[in-house]
Motif scaffolding. Sequence first.
Motif, PDB file in Angstrom:
ATOM      1  N   UNK A  20      -3.384  -7.778 -11.106  1.00  0.00           N
ATOM      2  CA  UNK A  20      -2.950  -6.953 -10.015  1.00  0.00           C
ATOM      3  C   UNK A  20      -1.976  -5.883 -10.566  1.00  0.00           C
ATOM      4  N   UNK A  21      -0.855  -6.157 -11.364  1.00  0.00           N
ATOM      5  CA  UNK A  21      -0.069  -5.439 -11.899  1.00  0.00           C
ATOM      6  C   UNK A  21      -0.656  -4.265 -12.622  1.00  0.00           C
ATOM      7  N   UNK A  22      -1.508  -4.529 -13.251  1.00  0.00           N
ATOM      8  CA  UNK A  22      -2.148  -3.426 -14.199  1.00  0.00           C
ATOM      9  C   UNK A  22      -2.912  -2.267 -13.148  1.00  0.00           C
ATOM     10  N   UNK A  23      -3.500  -3.037 -11.991  1.00  0.00           N
ATOM     11  CA  UNK A  23      -4.112  -2.334 -11.041  1.00  0.00           C
ATOM     12  C   UNK A  23      -3.169  -1.214 -10.437  1.00  0.00           C
ATOM     13  N   UNK A  24      -1.792  -1.841  -9.961  1.00  0.00           N
ATOM     14  CA  UNK A  24      -0.937  -0.961  -9.325  1.00  0.00           C
ATOM     15  C   UNK A  24      -0.525   0.305 -10.446  1.00  0.00           C
ATOM     16  N   UNK A  25      -0.323  -0.142 -11.720  1.00  0.00           N
ATOM     17  CA  UNK A  25       0.215   0.661 -12.648  1.00  0.00           C
ATOM     18  C   UNK A  25      -0.662   1.585 -12.801  1.00  0.00           C
ATOM     19  N   UNK A  26      -2.027   1.476 -12.885  1.00  0.00           N
ATOM     20  CA  UNK A  26      -3.226   2.547 -13.146  1.00  0.00           C
ATOM     21  C   UNK A  26      -3.469   3.658 -12.206  1.00  0.00           C
ATOM     22  N   UNK A  27      -3.331   2.824 -10.851  1.00  0.00           N
ATOM     23  CA  UNK A  27      -3.652   3.685  -9.489  1.00  0.00           C
ATOM     24  C   UNK A  27      -2.366   4.235  -8.702  1.00  0.00           C
ATOM     25  N   UNK A 132      -8.995  -8.534  -5.969  1.00  0.00           N
ATOM     26  CA  UNK A 132      -7.975  -8.050  -6.062  1.00  0.00           C
ATOM     27  C   UNK A 132      -8.085  -6.640  -6.134  1.00  0.00           C
ATOM     28  N   UNK A 133      -9.125  -6.075  -6.447  1.00  0.00           N
ATOM     29  CA  UNK A 133      -9.081  -4.686  -6.670  1.00  0.00           C
ATOM     30  C   UNK A 133      -9.112  -4.054  -5.323  1.00  0.00           C
ATOM     31  N   UNK A 134      -9.694  -4.212  -4.168  1.00  0.00           N
ATOM     32  CA  UNK A 134      -9.492  -3.662  -2.892  1.00  0.00           C
ATOM     33  C   UNK A 134      -8.446  -3.962  -2.234  1.00  0.00           C
ATOM     34  N   UNK A 135      -7.828  -4.950  -2.285  1.00  0.00           N
ATOM     35  CA  UNK A 135      -6.374  -5.376  -1.888  1.00  0.00           C
ATOM     36  C   UNK A 135      -5.278  -4.474  -2.484  1.00  0.00           C
ATOM     37  N   UNK A 136      -5.337  -4.325  -3.801  1.00  0.00           N
ATOM     38  CA  UNK A 136      -4.431  -3.285  -4.536  1.00  0.00           C
ATOM     39  C   UNK A 136      -4.780  -1.802  -4.025  1.00  0.00           C
ATOM     40  N   UNK A 137      -5.842  -1.746  -3.935  1.00  0.00           N
ATOM     41  CA  UNK A 137      -6.333  -0.274  -3.303  1.00  0.00           C
ATOM     42  C   UNK A 137      -5.785  -0.055  -1.946  1.00  0.00           C
ATOM     43  N   UNK A 138      -5.731  -1.176  -1.221  1.00  0.00           N
ATOM     44  CA  UNK A 138      -5.070  -0.726   0.336  1.00  0.00           C
ATOM     45  C   UNK A 138      -3.831  -0.739   0.264  1.00  0.00           C
ATOM     46  N   UNK A 139      -2.967  -1.388  -0.561  1.00  0.00           N
ATOM     47  CA  UNK A 139      -1.613  -1.102  -0.602  1.00  0.00           C
ATOM     48  C   UNK A 139      -1.130   0.220  -1.206  1.00  0.00           C
ATOM     49  N   UNK A 140      -1.877   0.717  -2.266  1.00  0.00           N
ATOM     50  CA  UNK A 140      -1.704   1.941  -2.994  1.00  0.00           C
ATOM     51  C   UNK A 140      -1.874   3.025  -1.864  1.00  0.00           C
ATOM     52  N   UNK A 141      -3.062   2.868  -1.139  1.00  0.00           N
ATOM     53  CA  UNK A 141      -3.118   4.050   0.047  1.00  0.00           C
ATOM     54  C   UNK A 141      -2.068   4.021   0.954  1.00  0.00           C
TER      55      UNK A 141
END
Length: 146
Positions: A20-27, A132-141
């Motif tokens: 999840x950390x990597x997803x947040x950092x990437x996105x 994990x991926x869509x959950x992180x996307x929701x936060x990023x949005x």
Amino acid sequence: MQFQSILVICTGNICRSPLAEGLFRRDAPRLNVSSAGIGAVVGGTMPDPAARIAEREGLALETHRGRQVDEQIIRDHDLVVVMEEGQRQWLTTRFPQSRGRVFLLSHWRGGEDIADPYQRSEEFFEHIYAELEPCVADWVQRLVPG
């Protein structure tokens, strides 16, 4: 409130939270993102299935090592996201100053726990990453201005 930093928590800090950390950092590269565990495998590396997912997805986690959450780490972050309700309860009990800043990663998707894939099959790791991926996307949005 404008969130500048996010802490992602799981149990061992070698599977779910680093992914999840990597997803947040990437996105959301402008956010300061890190991860830790409530029962961390301190200095531990990601299991092979998690490392393969990270590499495939371009998450730049080759140097990740597990670390234990502590009061300073909590204090250094605006928002804390966890994988399980029990982790949220543990953190807010142990670190009362974190109350109001700790949320389930799946908060915007109904608040279900995200299971720990540790010592499970490669397919289970893929299933958890797909959660994990869509959950992180929701936060990023919600956190990154459009």
